[in-house]
Design a protein around this motif. Structure first.
Motif, short mmCIF file in Angstrom:
data_model
loop_
_atom_site.label_atom_id
_atom_site.label_comp_id
_atom_site.label_asym_id
_atom_site.label_seq_id
_atom_site.Cartn_x
_atom_site.Cartn_y
_atom_site.Cartn_z
N VAL A 41 21.88 2.74 19.32
CA VAL A 41 20.53 2.18 19.21
C VAL A 41 19.73 2.90 18.13
O VAL A 41 18.97 2.27 17.37
N ALA A 42 19.89 4.22 18.04
CA ALA A 42 19.20 4.98 16.99
C ALA A 42 19.61 4.47 15.62
O ALA A 42 18.78 4.36 14.70
N GLY A 43 20.90 4.13 15.46
CA GLY A 43 21.35 3.57 14.19
C GLY A 43 20.72 2.23 13.91
O GLY A 43 20.26 1.97 12.78
N LEU A 44 20.67 1.36 14.91
CA LEU A 44 20.04 0.06 14.73
C LEU A 44 18.57 0.20 14.34
O LEU A 44 18.08 -0.49 13.43
N VAL A 45 17.88 1.10 15.01
CA VAL A 45 16.45 1.32 14.71
C VAL A 45 16.30 1.89 13.30
O VAL A 45 15.36 1.54 12.57
N ALA A 46 17.22 2.76 12.88
CA ALA A 46 17.16 3.31 11.53
C ALA A 46 17.28 2.21 10.48
O ALA A 46 16.63 2.26 9.43
N GLY A 47 18.12 1.22 10.77
CA GLY A 47 18.24 0.09 9.85
C GLY A 47 16.94 -0.66 9.70
O GLY A 47 16.55 -1.06 8.59
N TYR A 48 16.22 -0.82 10.80
CA TYR A 48 14.93 -1.50 10.73
C TYR A 48 13.86 -0.61 10.12
O TYR A 48 12.88 -1.10 9.57
N ALA A 49 14.05 0.70 10.21
CA ALA A 49 13.15 1.61 9.50
C ALA A 49 13.28 1.40 7.99
O ALA A 49 12.29 1.46 7.25
N VAL A 163 14.53 -2.66 24.21
CA VAL A 163 15.41 -3.75 24.63
C VAL A 163 16.88 -3.35 24.53
O VAL A 163 17.66 -3.55 25.47
N TYR A 164 17.26 -2.73 23.43
CA TYR A 164 18.67 -2.40 23.22
C TYR A 164 19.14 -1.27 24.13
O TYR A 164 20.29 -1.28 24.57
N LEU A 165 18.28 -0.31 24.40
CA LEU A 165 18.65 0.74 25.35
C LEU A 165 18.88 0.14 26.73
O LEU A 165 19.81 0.53 27.45
N THR A 166 18.04 -0.81 27.10
CA THR A 166 18.20 -1.49 28.40
C THR A 166 19.49 -2.29 28.45
O THR A 166 20.25 -2.22 29.43
N VAL A 167 19.76 -3.04 27.39
CA VAL A 167 20.98 -3.84 27.34
C VAL A 167 22.22 -2.95 27.40
O VAL A 167 23.17 -3.22 28.14
N GLY A 168 22.21 -1.87 26.63
CA GLY A 168 23.35 -0.96 26.63
C GLY A 168 23.56 -0.29 27.98
O GLY A 168 24.69 -0.17 28.46
#
Length: 206
Positions: A41-49, A163-168
């Motif tokens: 999730v941290a990686g996904l958020v970094a992409g949106y950063a 959302v992604y932390l919850t899904v995971g």
């Protein structure tokens, strides 16, 4: 910024984030395979950063005005999804097999994969190009546009993280003791990545 405007953006953004796509497929695969959800999730958020930084700098508009550059980015993102999806389908690891170093979302590799998926995701680029600008106020005594863009981008990243932390986490809890179901979900996630990648390629190249 106006609180009502922020809440309106958050409502629209959550609807978009909750629509399953490449991000969901990746975080579900990571959740099924082991203790890797926060890194993924941290990686996904970094992409949106990265998307946020480009939008603040005005480079996202430049990409939008260059069909060739947008096509290159889309093809690169689609190709990466195809490669990752094929890997998931070829090796649909279940939780009890996910202790090795090759699990999806493990270590720095999981972070980099997540950042690549969201960073190359045309859906994210379109969000910043078409949805976010509608909530920017360019008149009156409001914050500068760059500051507003940064604030809305940060709000989007927070929504993605939640959302992604919850899904995971739900993927791990519900599938940890169900190897067959976990394998099926992992394969479905891989197939989703392949399908999304193929669709993106088809839209841009044909």
């Amino acid at each position: 910024m106006d609180t009502g405007l922020l809440l309106s953006f958050l409502a629209v953004d959550l609807l978009l984030v909750c629509v399953p796509g490449a991000d969901w497929a990746y975080v579900i695969a990571a959740g099924v395979r082991g203790r890797s959800v926060p890194r993924a999730v941290a990686g996904l958020v970094a992409g949106y950063a990265l998307h946020t930084a480009l939008a603040v700098a005005g480079l996202a508009v430049l990409v939008a005005r260059s069909p060739r550059l947008l096509t290159v980015l889309t093809v690169a993102g689609a190709g990466y999804l195809l490669w990752l999806g094929w890997g998931v389908l070829r090796r649909p690891t279940v939780p009890r097999e996910a202790e090795g170093a090759g699990e999806v979302g493990a270590g720095p590799r999981g972070f980099r994969r997540g950042a690549a998926i969201s960073g190359l995701n045309p859906k994210g680029l379109l969000l910043y190009l078409s949805v976010l600008p509608q909530f920017l106020v360019t008149t009156g005594t409001h914050l500068p546009v760059a500051a507003q863009t940064a604030a809305l981008g940060a709000l989007h990243m927070a929504a993605c993280a939640a959302v992604y932390l919850t899904v995971g986490a739900l993927s791990r809890v519900l599938l940890a003791a169900r190897p067959r179901a976990a394998r099926a979900v992992t394969r479905t996630s891989g197939a989703a990545m392949l399908g999304i990648g193929a669709l993106l390629l088809g839209e841009r190249l044909f």
